[in-house]
Design an enzyme around this catalytic site. Structure first.
Site, PDB file in Angstrom:
ATOM      1  N   ASP B 414       4.306   9.801  -1.732  1.00 17.06           N
ATOM      2  CA  ASP B 414       3.242   8.989  -1.185  1.00 17.06           C
ATOM      3  C   ASP B 414       2.084   9.079  -2.182  1.00 17.06           C
ATOM      4  O   ASP B 414       2.060   9.965  -3.032  1.00 17.06           O
ATOM      5  CB  ASP B 414       2.861   9.594   0.164  1.00 17.06           C
ATOM      6  CG  ASP B 414       1.714   8.860   0.800  1.00 17.06           C
ATOM      7  OD1 ASP B 414       1.687   7.625   0.675  1.00 17.06           O
ATOM      8  OD2 ASP B 414       0.867   9.518   1.419  1.00 17.06           O
ATOM      9  N   LYS B 415       1.178   8.156  -2.109  1.00 14.50           N
ATOM     10  CA  LYS B 415       0.061   8.242  -3.043  1.00 14.50           C
ATOM     11  C   LYS B 415      -1.132   8.954  -2.409  1.00 14.50           C
ATOM     12  O   LYS B 415      -1.540  10.025  -2.853  1.00 14.50           O
ATOM     13  CB  LYS B 415      -0.356   6.854  -3.529  1.00 14.50           C
ATOM     14  CG  LYS B 415      -1.378   6.909  -4.645  1.00 14.50           C
ATOM     15  CD  LYS B 415      -1.747   5.545  -5.122  1.00 14.50           C
ATOM     16  CE  LYS B 415      -2.711   4.839  -4.189  1.00 14.50           C
ATOM     17  NZ  LYS B 415      -4.056   5.365  -4.234  1.00 14.50           N
ATOM     18  N   THR B 416      -1.639   8.337  -1.355  1.00 10.90           N
ATOM     19  CA  THR B 416      -2.869   8.856  -0.771  1.00 10.90           C
ATOM     20  C   THR B 416      -2.616  10.205  -0.115  1.00 10.90           C
ATOM     21  O   THR B 416      -1.738  10.330   0.726  1.00 10.90           O
ATOM     22  CB  THR B 416      -3.391   7.879   0.286  1.00 10.90           C
ATOM     23  OG1 THR B 416      -3.321   6.585  -0.259  1.00 10.90           O
ATOM     24  CG2 THR B 416      -4.795   8.214   0.679  1.00 10.90           C
ATOM     25  N   LYS B 605     -13.032  -4.397   9.672  1.00 11.90           N
ATOM     26  CA  LYS B 605     -12.850  -3.971   8.289  1.00 11.90           C
ATOM     27  C   LYS B 605     -11.366  -3.706   8.063  1.00 11.90           C
ATOM     28  O   LYS B 605     -10.646  -3.326   8.990  1.00 11.90           O
ATOM     29  CB  LYS B 605     -13.692  -2.741   7.974  1.00 11.90           C
ATOM     30  CG  LYS B 605     -13.242  -1.435   8.573  1.00 11.90           C
ATOM     31  CD  LYS B 605     -14.098  -0.332   7.987  1.00 11.90           C
ATOM     32  CE  LYS B 605     -13.501   1.044   8.179  1.00 11.90           C
ATOM     33  NZ  LYS B 605     -13.470   1.546   9.534  1.00 11.90           N
ATOM     34  N   THR B 716       3.613   3.506  -1.687  1.00 14.44           N
ATOM     35  CA  THR B 716       2.294   3.544  -1.084  1.00 14.44           C
ATOM     36  C   THR B 716       2.014   2.262  -0.334  1.00 14.44           C
ATOM     37  O   THR B 716       2.585   1.213  -0.610  1.00 14.44           O
ATOM     38  CB  THR B 716       1.213   3.778  -2.155  1.00 14.44           C
ATOM     39  OG1 THR B 716      -0.049   3.745  -1.527  1.00 14.44           O
ATOM     40  CG2 THR B 716       1.274   2.738  -3.236  1.00 14.44           C
ATOM     41  N   GLY B 717       1.132   2.400   0.606  1.00 13.45           N
ATOM     42  CA  GLY B 717       0.710   1.218   1.330  1.00 13.45           C
ATOM     43  C   GLY B 717      -0.453   0.534   0.633  1.00 13.45           C
ATOM     44  O   GLY B 717      -0.858  -0.571   0.996  1.00 13.45           O
ATOM     45  N   ARG B 822       2.240  -1.642  -1.252  1.00 16.43           N
ATOM     46  CA  ARG B 822       2.214  -2.480  -0.051  1.00 16.43           C
ATOM     47  C   ARG B 822       3.416  -2.209   0.846  1.00 16.43           C
ATOM     48  O   ARG B 822       4.073  -3.119   1.324  1.00 16.43           O
ATOM     49  CB  ARG B 822       2.203  -3.963  -0.438  1.00 16.43           C
ATOM     50  CG  ARG B 822       0.924  -4.410  -1.075  1.00 16.43           C
ATOM     51  CD  ARG B 822      -0.076  -4.686  -0.007  1.00 16.43           C
ATOM     52  NE  ARG B 822      -1.328  -5.203  -0.564  1.00 16.43           N
ATOM     53  CZ  ARG B 822      -2.498  -4.599  -0.406  1.00 16.43           C
ATOM     54  NH1 ARG B 822      -2.567  -3.469   0.248  1.00 16.43           N
ATOM     55  NH2 ARG B 822      -3.577  -5.132  -0.883  1.00 16.43           N
ATOM     56  N   ASN B 852       2.541   8.104   8.241  1.00 19.39           N
ATOM     57  CA  ASN B 852       3.316   6.983   7.728  1.00 19.39           C
ATOM     58  C   ASN B 852       4.426   7.434   6.789  1.00 19.39           C
ATOM     59  O   ASN B 852       5.264   6.647   6.390  1.00 19.39           O
ATOM     60  CB  ASN B 852       2.404   5.974   7.027  1.00 19.39           C
ATOM     61  CG  ASN B 852       1.627   6.621   5.903  1.00 19.39           C
ATOM     62  OD1 ASN B 852       1.556   7.845   5.826  1.00 19.39           O
ATOM     63  ND2 ASN B 852       1.076   5.830   5.020  1.00 19.39           N
TER      64      ASN B 852
END
Lengths: 368, 1158
Positions: B414-416, B605, B716-717, B822, B852
């Site tokens: 995952d990235k974040t 947002k 990643t999202g 995405r 996630n």
């Protein structure tokens, strides 16, 4: 830098241990012990051509002399073997073998002359050998009752069912029970030296000291009854089917009679392989000057009681001297010499490899 | 998951068919609803007894035995044991019964003890006191007596006894704070809400007067989901229905905080609480080693059966002649003779099976289990994987997969929060094309135009001001941040006002905290949520109040969140601050940007992709440009938009939401539909940029993984530009990397088909050109979620175009790094599954920190959770949890490598030593008339695997380090040496087996020729078959142990102790075993056998000779392999003495900290 940080953490670890009521966060910190951090001091040997080389040479240098020693010793052992099975018409025991029947009460005797080419200097051990006799058959091996043989009265009266079908006859217990005991070797072998002057001198055969000391004195024991008379003790038991005499008449010497008869004990130690020999008698060396068995002609007189033809077995009589390494067995010496030579040869090969590839590896490492 | 479903169904059936409905009705206080409202159906629910124990006193033995014998290995040994009991077997049943009994007993004791602890824990939980409201009085009772519908009083710092619906709390706003540390590990306080109709209750009497029913779904294990409805009956009117959600449900196991007491009603009790439903373990993952172990077992089973068959056939061929079958000296019993020959043959076959059954060792399973269990402690003990900040080290949730850590080929990260810190910092915002950068020093001062590069319209004043204000207000209002308060209410305002650290913001999303904090620095301070009014301190130090009407929560599908607020003058003395610009603004913008009291405002947002399509006006182009630029710099961007709702629009929205919220079924879906209707026609306000810094040593870790031959994929999202920047920063992509794009943008221009084929051609061409030197140019692939789903979609056009999936995989195979952006959570799992199922069946590892990532963590062969800021979900569902991404390096390269070589040796060695053990028995059958005569004594047969040879290999498999830890870390490429299960492949297995057979032949025939018709004592006495077996066994034990000694590269005192110790133990045991007449045995065959053997010189000599010969080939093989074609590992071993600082070490130190590095 690293060292100092480690020692600091070490202290932390100790605090954690000593303070049981410490905060939960502190407790979670792993202890910095060499074991837990997998940093125990260790010897780290690697098997490389370089390190193994000397070992090979050393093994070679040690094994070859041992092998030669063993081989020479084995060659110096004198052994004489004679087959008296009697399945050959020319054999003196042919008639005995052919006419054998379990019902014969009188044993058949045959005489086999033989010649010793060399004098046998030290004590000579007399063996009987059987071939194709499966003393290591499972049904056979377990067919005994050790507690009966150890003198247990209950087992004497009621043998273990492992002894079946040799446990009882007509509800009378067999003593000693089992297939092993039942099939005890009962040929009687006697030796005569044919003096050059024509007289036949019987050679004294010692029948003690042929069984393991511990077997004779601990493992095998005669049952102890109210009286010391063996006949009375074995009252109520019957002899094994194939025996001629009951167990208490195996020998006249009370120290060698009953279960502690050494011939019996020797037989009861089942052999590992279908071809085996068992110690029968010892011919003690009388005086230091004369050989125990001088070269010359001998006669073996056999009371032929033991049938082997039915299962294509063979019977032998062996005379052998003994060294510190036992009887004649060139195998061990040859094996030692071979392994020693192989190791030595491998050492040489490795030396070459080490020189050839070792340098290449080093250079490869440098280039990397 | 399937399991829980099944369990639910079963439990429902067990309770009774009549209540098997989708929802349950709870009568609060056990009061019947007023007549006519609905039928009162008394329902039976379990009481609040928690039963975590598996067994009771009575069923322990049968149930535990049943559980244990369900394991195929245990069952096999049980069968062998039973066969031994039934037929006349060569070895006593003790030989297999004792080890089995040992294993079963140890396991039973362990499980029994654990269960006893659970019983104790259950007891203390079930008997802890609980306050219940009965007839208007508080009655103290025991926890297990609670029933569904009881009203419970919980005081501060108490744990909830069951799942409760909050009715009222001592706080005036009807909220309460709760920590769920024991449930999911999150230590932050969470707010739970009472429904407005009941939150006013203050005393027991009031609560007791409540007349209501709760309808809710049947219990389900999802902690974060609850759907229900409360019907309140007042004076025979129509009942008032209110929706209930997860925010009303207090879970068992959570603790009440910062609230004096609450009243709540029990809805789920006992085993139906969400905590209890979550007890069940996850599905089992099996490691590659285990799979090959099972394959080897099958081979050995075949060997075993064929051995038995061969021997049986030979036996009957051999004893064809009756004189061989039954010579005069060895008769059968009458009983045996009468048995039919087929039965006899079958019995013989079974007997041979029993004789050779040791080739599949019981103890291997035990040893492997112990190795895994004990070995996993080294991970949690590892100090280098301890994080001071978190105060936690690595955590092992399953020890079954230790060795799989050494086999990883694909890393999905995952990235974040995984590659990056997830420690957000507000960097800038862009309002209508103007960029604002707050500075921490200038607290409370707005610094407009700090960077005016992008300003298009620089005219000051005017509507700009209002525009800004609205933007800042939007950010202050549109979030779910809570203010963590200190004891005194007075202190809060001051605390926040003065920026003192006495109070701070908490949220499940760090982005939101960063934004709210950023706003604080820009002058707008969010104070708190009080009585549904959000209070903001604006830059003129005035408090503005907005009524919070609805929160449209964030979800990862929508990728945005909204709030609907109603602005109100509240108690603000003057409106000047708020509406200062209204008079001067132009009529158009005045309408657009001024906030008048009573206005309904929808603030939203979200990700740019989810906002822009819904925007109708605003400076979209400028904002878009800025967002893209920020994204390229690796910043996380959010767009802010708003919409002014008219009264009727608001009513409509309200209607939609209420309808969806009240729905008992498909609520999620209907809510999503409602959100979709409401969130549209936005006016774009601006965008924010938040920086998420790269985790410490992330780049170094990724580089090491690359060098170790692993392919790293980032899933990643986030959007492509941000993600790509992170990838560059973390060295996933290097400057030399040729990037292949497979994105929506490209597939819009060309067809997916063409793009795929073109990329494939590029990759293949490059490979053919570069030939051997593949390293000089590597590829990086970027793919986005939309394209991925297109690729994965089954091809409808038939086989004409081939399968995209295959082409995609082919491209991926040639890329060293892949970035998937995405991605929806499920897509992440899909990708992992895709790679898992590709034809090489590579071992995959997924690492992530958030909810996630759970699906991909569960899907991958090894799932690693980062104990991050986004809660504990990932860590809870993972197989291993580590504090930081950088720990992955040690986890894989050091621990994984060690575990793999350890277990590989363990497995191979176990088979080897049992071949050595059993093969001589097999050979012996040829010399004992195929009579199943065992070669070794019963004690040796039994203890060989249990005590003579067990400890050295166990300890080896715990402490072996063939290469030092530092070398492994310094040279990640060593990892390639063990890739693809290299130590457990068939050739290696064959080598070990052949070695075993060779050794066995040496043992047997060595002893055979020695024994062959000769004596080897100096007193002429003969040895029997037991001496023969003991000689072989002695050689066997020594050879097998010394073989392990030769394999040991890391001799700690433990190894010395165990190896020499077990040899010594063997000798001592043998002396003892043969030293006495054992009174309880019915045979004394070993009496003095060992001593007699040792008294013979040739026996000693032959033992030494045979050991040497058996070990020789292995030594030669090792030395030759090392000399001729050394592996990287072997090179590393030989260069160990010269530890110089190599360039890679220096390289490690140079860390790229955060920013992009194009």
């Amino acid at each position: 830098m690293m060292a100092s940080s480690y020692s600091a953490k070490d202290e932390d670890g100790h605090i954690t241990v000593s303070g049981p009521g410490g905060g939960t966060l502190r407790n979670k910190k792993p202890e910095n012990t060499a074991f837990k951090q997998q940093r125990l001091p260790a010897w780290q040997p690697i098997l490389t051509a370089g390190t193994v080389l000397p070992a090979f040479f050393i093994i070679g240098l040690i094994f070859i002399p041992i092998g030669i020693g063993l081989y020479v010793t084995s060659n110096n052992i004198k052994e004489f073997e004679i087959d008296y099975t009697g399945d050959d018409t020319s054999s003196p025991c042919y008639n005995c073998a052919k006419n054998f029947s379990w019902n014969n009460t009188k044993s058949c005797t045959c005489t086999i002359p033989f010649q010793l080419d060399q004098p046998y200097e030290s004590n000579v051990f007399m063996y009987y050998g059987l071939s194709n006799f499966y003393q290591n058959h499972r049904r056979y091996v377990k067919s005994r009752d050790d507690s009966q043989l150890n003198g247990n009265i209950d087992s004497l009266k009621k043998p273990s069912k492992e002894c079946e079908p040799y446990a009882s006859i007509d509800n009378k217990p067999i003593a000693p029970c089992g297939a092993i005991a039942n099939s005890m070797f009962n040929d009687t072998l006697t030796l005569f030296y044919n003096d050059p002057n024509g007289t036949s001198v019987p050679i004294p055969l010692t029948s003690t000291g042929i069984a393991w000391w511990t077997d004779k004195h601990v493992k095998f024991r005669n049952p102890v009854g109210t009286n010391s008379n063996l006949t009375a003790v074995f009252q109520g038991t019957v002899k094994p089917v194939n025996w001629h005499r009951p167990v208490y008449e195996l020998d006249t010497d009370p120290e060698n009679n009953g279960f502690i008869n050494e011939d019996f004990i020797v037989w009861m130690r089942t052999a590992a392989l279908p071809t085996f020999r068992k110690l029968y008698r010892i011919i003690q060396k009388k005086n230091t000057m004369a050989p125990t068995l001088p070269r010359g002609n001998y006669t073996l007189v056999v009371d032929y009681n033991y049938p082997v033809r039915s299962f294509e077995g063979r019977k032998r009589m062996i005379l052998s001297t003994i060294s510190w390494m036992g009887g004649k067995n060139p195998f061990l010496g040859i094996a030692y010499i071979t392994v020693g030579s192989v190791c030595f040869f491998l050492g040489v090969v490795l030396l070459v490899i080490h020189h050839k590839y070792g340098n290449r590896n080093n250079s490869a490492n440098i280039s990397n | 998951m399937d399991f829980s479903l099944l369990r639910n169904i079963i439990s429902r059936y067990c309770v009774g068919e009549e209540i098997w409905v989708d929802s349950r009705t709870v009568y609060i206080g056990h009061k019947e609803p007023p007549p006519g409202a609905e039928a009162y159906i008394p329902q039976r629910y379990p009481d609040n007894r928690i039963v975590s124990s598996k067994y009771t006193f009575w069923n322990f033995i049968p149930k535990n035995l049943f559980e244990q014998f369900r394991r195929i290995a245990n069952f096999y040994f049980l069968v062998i044991f039973l066969v031994q009991l039934i037929i006349d077997t060569p070895t006593s049943p003790v030989t297999s019964g004792l080890p089995l009994f040992f294993v079963i007993t140890v396991t039973a004791i362990k499980q029994g003890y654990e269960d006893w602890l659970r019983h104790k824990a259950d007891c203390s939980i079930n008997e802890c006191p609980v306050d219940v409201v009965q007839q208007g009085k508080v009655v103290r009772t025991q926890s297990h007596k609670l029933r569904v519908g009881d009203i419970v009083v919980v005081k501060e710092d108490e744990t909830f006894p069951c799942d409760l619906i909050l009715l009222s709390s001592s706080r005036s706003d009807g909220t309460c704070y709760v920590t769920t540390t024991s449930l999911d590990g999150e230590s932050s306080h969470k707010t739970y809400y009472a429904i407005p109709d009941t939150m006013a209750f203050r005393t027991e009497q009031e609560v007791d007067l409540l007349h209501a029913t709760i309808e809710c779904e049947q219990p389900q294990p999802d902690l974060y989901k609850f759907v229900g409805r409360i019907n309140i009956y007042k004076d025979k009117e129509e009942p008032v229905a209110r929706p209930l959600g997860a925010e009303n449900l207090l879970l068992r196991g959570a603790t009440l905080k910062n609230t004096q007491h609450i009243y709540a009603v029990a809805v789920y009790t006992g085993m139906e609480t969400k905590m209890a439903l979550n007890y069940q373990s996850k599905s089992q993952k099996r490691s590659a080693v285990e799979k090959s172990m099972n394959a080897f077992l099958i081979v050995y089973l075949c060997i075993l059966i064929s051995k038995a068959v061969i021997n049986t056939v030979l036996k009957y061929a051999w004893q064809w002649s009756p004189d061989r079958d039954e010579p005069w000296y060895n008769h059968r019993t009458e009983h045996e003779r009468q048995r039919h020959v087929v039965i006899r043959a079958f019995t013989d076959f079974l007997a041979f099976m029993v004789l050779f059954n040791y080739i599949i060792p019981v103890s291997m399973y035990v040893t492997v289990e112990m190795q895994k269990f004990l070995g996993s402690y080294f991970i949690s003990w590892d100090e280098e994987m301890f994080d001071e900040e978190l105060g936690e080290g690595a955590q092992v949730n399953t020890s079954d997969l230790n060795e799989e850590l050494g086999q990883v080929e694909y890393v999905f990260t995952d990235k974040t929060g995984t590659l990056t810190e997830n420690n957000m910092e507000f960097i800038e915002c862009c309002v209508d094309g103007n960029v604002y950068i707050p500075h921490a020093i200038c607290n409370g001062q707005i610094l407009s135009a700090a960077s005016s590069i992008d300003m298009i319209d620089s005219s000051p004043g005017g509507y700009r001001r209002e525009y800004e204000d609205l933007f800042f207000r939007a950010l202050c209002l549109c979030h779910t941040v809570q203010v963590k308060e200190e004891e005194t209410v007075d202190g809060i305002k001051r605390g926040i006002h003065q920026g003192r650290p006495t109070s701070f913001y908490i949220s499940s999303s760090p982005d939101e905290v960063a934004l709210v904090e950023g706003m604080k620095r820009l002058g707008y301070t969010y104070l708190r949520l009080k009585d549904n009014y959000m209070e903001i301190l604006n830059k003129d130090d005035e408090i503005e109040r907005f009524e919070l009407l609805h929160v449209l929560n964030f979800d990862s599908v929508r990728r945005r969140m909204s709030v609907i607020v109603k602005s109100s003058s509240g108690k603000i003395s003057s409106n000047t601050g708020l509406f200062i610009g209204c008079s001067s603004c132009s009529w158009l913008y005045g309408y657009l940007f001024c906030v008048l009291p009573g206005d309904y405002l929808l603030f939203c947002k979200g990700a740019d992709s989810s906002i822009f399509p819904r925007v109708v006006s605003g400076k979209v182009e400028q904002v878009k440009a800025r967002v893209e630029q920020n994204a390229v710099e690796g910043l996380r961007t959010l767009c802010v938009a708003y919409r002014r709702l008219s009264q009727s629009e608001y009513q409509e929205a309200c209607h939609h939401l209420m309808e969806a919220k009240l729905a008992l079924q498909d609520r999620e879906q209907r809510l999503a539909q409602a959100y979709d209707i409401i969130e549209r026609d936005f006016v774009l306000l601006g965008a924010t940029a938040v920086e998420d810094r790269l985790q410490e040593k992330a780049a170094d870790t990724i580089e090491s993984l690359h060098k170790a031959g692993m392919k790293v994929w980032v899933l990643t999202g986030d959007k492509m530009e941000t993600a790509a920047a992170t990838c560059y920063a973390s060295k996933l992509f290097r400057r030399t990397t040729q990037i292949l794009e497979l994105t929506k943008k490209r597939t819009e221009e060309q067809s997916l088909h063409d793009v795929l084929f073109e990329l494939n051609r590029t990759v293949l061409r490059q490979r053919s050109i570069s030939g051997l030197s593949v390293d000089c140019l590597d590829f990086g692939l970027i793919i986005d979620g939309a394209t991925l789903s297109a690729v994965l979609k089954p091809n409808q056009e038939g086989a004409g175009h081939g399968n995209y999936r295959e082409i995609f995989l082919e491209i991926c195979r040639n890329c060293s790094a892949v970035l998937c952006c995405r991605m929806a959570p499920l897509q992440k799992a899909q990708i992992v599954k895709l790679i898992k199922a590709s034809k090489e069946h590579p071992i995959t590892l997924a690492i992530g920190d958030g909810a996630n990532d759970v699906s991909m963590i569960l899907e991958a062969h090894v799932g690693i959770g980062i104990m991050g800021k986004e809660g504990r979900q990932a860590a809870r569902n993972s197989d291993y949890a580590i504090p930081k991404f950088k720990h992955l390096k040690k986890m894989l390269l050091v621990h994984g490598h060690y575990y793999y070589i350890r277990i590989a040796e363990l497995v191979q060695y176990f088979f080897y030593k049992n071949v050595c053990f059993i093969f001589p028995q097999f050979l012996y059958q040829f010399f004992c008339g195929f009579s199943q005569q065992p070669l070794y004594d019963t004690a040796y047969l039994t203890l060989y695997n249990i005590s003579f040879t067990s400890l050295p290999i166990l300890l080896y498999s715990l402490v072996e380090q063939h290469v030092s830890m530092d070398t492994l870390k310094r040279e990640p490429s060593l990892y390639r040496d063990i890739a693809k299960n290299s130590l457990l492949r068939w050739p290696v297995f064959l080598y070990w087996t052949c070695l075993g057979v060779f050794d066995a032949v040496v043992f047997f025939f060595g002893a055979y020729f020695l024994f062959d018709n000769t004596t080897f004592t100096s007193n002429g006495q003969m040895f029997g078959n037991w001496t023969f077996g003991t000689l072989i066994f002695t050689v066997l034990v020594f050879t097998v142990t010394l073989k392990l000694a030769l394999d040991t590269h890391h001799w700690t005192w433990i190894n010395h102790f165990v190896i020499w110790g077990s040899l010594l133990f063997y000798v001592i045991f043998s002396l003892l075993w043969g030293g006495i007449i054992w009174p309880f045995l019915n045979y004394q065959r070993m009496y003095y056998v060992f001593m007699q053997m040792l008294s013979s010189g040739p026996a000693w000599l032959s033992i030494i000779l045979l050991i040497t010969v058996s070990l020789l080939p292995d030594v030669i093989k090792k030395v030759l392999c090392r000399a001729m074609c050394p592996t990287a590992t072997e090179r590393a071993q030989s260069t160990r003495p010269c530890l110089t600082v190599e360039p890679s070490t220096i390289f490690m130190l140079s860390q790229s900290s955060s920013r992009m590095s194009f």
